[in-house]
Scaffold this active site. Structure first.
Site, PDB file in Angstrom:
ATOM      1  N   LYS A  29       0.828  -1.214   0.000  1.00 21.02           N
ATOM      2  CA  LYS A  29       0.000   0.000   0.000  1.00 21.02           C
ATOM      3  C   LYS A  29       0.865   1.269   0.000  1.00 21.02           C
ATOM      4  O   LYS A  29       0.373   2.348  -0.266  1.00 21.02           O
ATOM      5  CB  LYS A  29      -0.886   0.023   1.254  1.00 21.02           C
ATOM      6  CG  LYS A  29      -2.024  -0.976   1.196  1.00 21.02           C
ATOM      7  CD  LYS A  29      -3.160  -0.581   2.126  1.00 21.02           C
ATOM      8  CE  LYS A  29      -2.907  -0.974   3.544  1.00 21.02           C
ATOM      9  NZ  LYS A  29      -3.295  -2.348   3.860  1.00 21.02           N
TER      10      LYS A  29
ATOM     11  N   LEU B 141       1.333 -15.019  10.570  1.00 18.32           N
ATOM     12  CA  LEU B 141       1.521 -13.888  11.485  1.00 18.32           C
ATOM     13  C   LEU B 141       2.403 -12.781  10.895  1.00 18.32           C
ATOM     14  O   LEU B 141       3.502 -13.044  10.403  1.00 18.32           O
ATOM     15  CB  LEU B 141       2.119 -14.348  12.815  1.00 18.32           C
ATOM     16  CG  LEU B 141       2.013 -13.259  13.898  1.00 18.32           C
ATOM     17  CD1 LEU B 141       0.597 -13.204  14.474  1.00 18.32           C
ATOM     18  CD2 LEU B 141       3.032 -13.459  14.995  1.00 18.32           C
ATOM     19  N   HIS B 142       1.880 -11.576  10.939  1.00 16.50           N
ATOM     20  CA  HIS B 142       2.629 -10.403  10.483  1.00 16.50           C
ATOM     21  C   HIS B 142       2.234  -9.210  11.337  1.00 16.50           C
ATOM     22  O   HIS B 142       1.146  -9.168  11.913  1.00 16.50           O
ATOM     23  CB  HIS B 142       2.364 -10.136   8.994  1.00 16.50           C
ATOM     24  CG  HIS B 142       0.912  -9.955   8.676  1.00 16.50           C
ATOM     25  ND1 HIS B 142       0.068 -11.014   8.395  1.00 16.50           N
ATOM     26  CD2 HIS B 142       0.143  -8.838   8.624  1.00 16.50           C
ATOM     27  CE1 HIS B 142      -1.154 -10.554   8.170  1.00 16.50           C
ATOM     28  NE2 HIS B 142      -1.136  -9.232   8.302  1.00 16.50           N
TER      29      HIS B 142
HETATM   30  P1  M7G Z   1      -3.827  -8.076   6.952  1.00 14.68           P
HETATM   31  O1  M7G Z   1      -3.989  -7.598   8.343  1.00 14.68           O
HETATM   32  O2  M7G Z   1      -3.719  -9.572   6.773  1.00 14.68           O
HETATM   33  O3  M7G Z   1      -5.000  -7.640   6.038  1.00 14.68           O
HETATM   34  O4  M7G Z   1      -2.531  -7.364   6.393  1.00 14.68           O
HETATM   35  P2  M7G Z   1      -5.497  -6.302   5.349  1.00 14.68           P
HETATM   36  O5  M7G Z   1      -4.980  -6.373   3.916  1.00 14.68           O
HETATM   37  O6  M7G Z   1      -7.002  -6.435   5.363  1.00 14.68           O
HETATM   38  O7  M7G Z   1      -4.980  -5.164   6.132  1.00 14.68           O
HETATM   39  C1  M7G Z   1      -1.840  -7.772   5.260  1.00 14.68           C
HETATM   40  C2  M7G Z   1      -0.978  -6.615   4.789  1.00 14.68           C
HETATM   41  O8  M7G Z   1      -0.158  -7.076   3.740  1.00 14.68           O
HETATM   42  C3  M7G Z   1      -1.829  -5.468   4.229  1.00 14.68           C
HETATM   43  O9  M7G Z   1      -1.414  -4.258   4.822  1.00 14.68           O
HETATM   44  C4  M7G Z   1      -1.571  -5.526   2.723  1.00 14.68           C
HETATM   45  O10 M7G Z   1      -1.587  -4.241   2.113  1.00 14.68           O
HETATM   46  C5  M7G Z   1      -0.193  -6.168   2.640  1.00 14.68           C
HETATM   47  N1  M7G Z   1       0.021  -6.952   1.420  1.00 14.68           N
HETATM   48  C6  M7G Z   1      -0.876  -7.761   0.820  1.00 14.68           C
HETATM   49  N2  M7G Z   1      -0.291  -8.344  -0.256  1.00 14.68           N
HETATM   50  C7  M7G Z   1      -0.965  -9.294  -1.145  1.00 14.68           C
HETATM   51  C8  M7G Z   1       1.012  -7.899  -0.336  1.00 14.68           C
HETATM   52  C9  M7G Z   1       2.084  -8.164  -1.235  1.00 14.68           C
HETATM   53  O11 M7G Z   1       2.007  -8.929  -2.199  1.00 14.68           O
HETATM   54  N3  M7G Z   1       3.259  -7.523  -0.951  1.00 14.68           N
HETATM   55  C10 M7G Z   1       3.379  -6.654   0.106  1.00 14.68           C
HETATM   56  N4  M7G Z   1       4.568  -6.067   0.284  1.00 14.68           N
HETATM   57  N5  M7G Z   1       2.370  -6.384   0.955  1.00 14.68           N
HETATM   58  C11 M7G Z   1       1.184  -7.001   0.739  1.00 14.68           C
END
Ligand code: M7G
Length: 330
Positions: free
Chosen positions: A200, A269-270
């Site tokens: 993002k 987990l992230h």
């Molecule tokens: P989440 O809390 O699982 O879900 O966070 P959310 O997307 O509803 O917030 C996952 C985070 O990973 C989000 O902030 C996404 O913008 C980010 N993200 C998702 N994808 C598929 C990618 C990716 O391919 N690369 C990177 N760098 N970030 C990603």
């Protein structure tokens, strides 16, 4: 003051990073799902066929579109990016300016900035699943109350079959994608993680800084799986993540909001690292759990997340919401 220094630093960083990207490309070619450059890919969006606008926001200056790309379902996100202080001189000197109206001391113009200062950040999800389309559709949300029993009987069975693929996460951990974007890595298999810019964030300015730390351990789905055994891992992510951000972006811990989502979209987990004051999507109290609080909760009760009722919002057509309704929990 610190922010301005950080802004200057970040443009150096970005430049360095893009140099690195170019070098990596020249060295290894591509084809591993990494950033594809214009010369190779051309305009993949030229044949995009729009089916529907999923949502848009005049305030946030973005639009989420559903359509087809070469007969595959796709979601495209277009977003105008913030105006950077370090580009102002060029905007003032190098733009076309057309007067719209003048009245007393007031005048308004249409300014056409040089093309390279007028870019639109574009994200493409293709092929997109129905879940992706739903994720980006503007919808009403409902707050769900989940006891530990609800988690085991409703949520867990649902996420085991229905959650988004975490292939992209594995690609990052295995350096098959975004390797050149990694800001910091601790390779330890138990307590290690990879820190990199969230997709993002365009990394052009520190005001909307957004990084994610993805842990190397592959079997921790979410907050619900955490026990006091994970405290060393969480402390490591917290400490080293903050240090790496200070070093790279000159942003101290006091300027960061470090949190986990519950429910997340991706069950590996992230941890989210965003700049304090930037209202990142999902940073509200109904979804974000400060990492500092999570650590303390686990220190005072090793089973905290296996005993507490947790609250989170679900959007109207989320399948998990239907499961809670079917179980009479909503
Ligand atoms: P989440 O809390 O699982 O879900 O966070 P959310 O997307 O509803 O917030 C996952 C985070 O990973 C989000 O902030 C996404 O913008 C980010 N993200 C998702 N994808 C598929 C990618 C990716 O391919 N690369 C990177 N760098 N970030 C990603």
């Amino acid at each position: 003051m610190a922010d301005n220094t950080a802004k200057r630093e970040i443009s150096n960083e970005t430049e360095e990073l893009s140099q690195k990207t170019k070098r990596a490309k020249a060295d290894h070619g591509n084809g591993r799902g990494e950033d594809v450059k214009e010369s190779e890919a051309g305009n993949v969006l030229s044949g995009f066929q729009l089916s529907a606008v999923l949502s848009d926001s005049a305030r946030e200056k973005n639009i989420f579109i559903h359509g087809k790309l070469a007969d595959q379902n796709a979601v495209v996100i277009l977003e105008k990016t913030p105006i950077r202080e370090d580009t102002l001189a060029e905007i003032f000197s190098g733009s076309r300016l057309m007067l719209e109206m003048k009245n007393d001391i007031y005048s308004t113009y249409r300014l056409q900035a040089p093309p390279h200062l007028n870019e639109i950040k574009t994200t493409v999800v293709c092929p997109a699943t129905e879940k992706h389309v739903n994720k980006y559709q503007r919808q009403e949300s409902f707050l769900v109350e989940e006891t530990w029993e609800d988690y085991q009987t409703i949520t867990l069975p649902y996420i085991q079959v229905q959650s988004f693929s975490v292939q992209w996460v594995h690609n990052i951990l295995e350096k098959k994608a975004e390797a050149e974007r990694i800001v910091y890595e601790d390779p330890d298999p138990d307590n290690g993680f990879v820190l990199l810019p969230d997709f993002k964030w365009d990394q052009k300015q520190v005001d909307d800084l957004y990084l994610i730390a993805i842990v190397h351990q592959k079997d921790i789905k979410s907050l619900r799986d955490l026990t006091s055994d994970h405290v060393p891992l969480l402390q490591n992510v917290f400490k080293k993540g903050k240090e790496a951000i200070l070093q790279r972006y000159n942003l101290p811990a006091s300027k960061l909001r470090v949190y986990l989502h519950y429910q997340p979209s991706y069950y590996h987990l992230h941890v989210h690292f965003t700049k304090l004051g930037y209202e990142a999507p999902g940073c509200g109290v109904e979804r974000a759990h400060l990492l500092a609080d999570v650590i303390q909760n686990l220190q005072s009760d090793p089973q905290y997340y296996q005993t507490r009722t947790l609250y989170f919002p679900l959007r109207a057509d989320n399948g998990l919401l239907s499961k809670f309704k079917e179980a009479g929990r909503l």
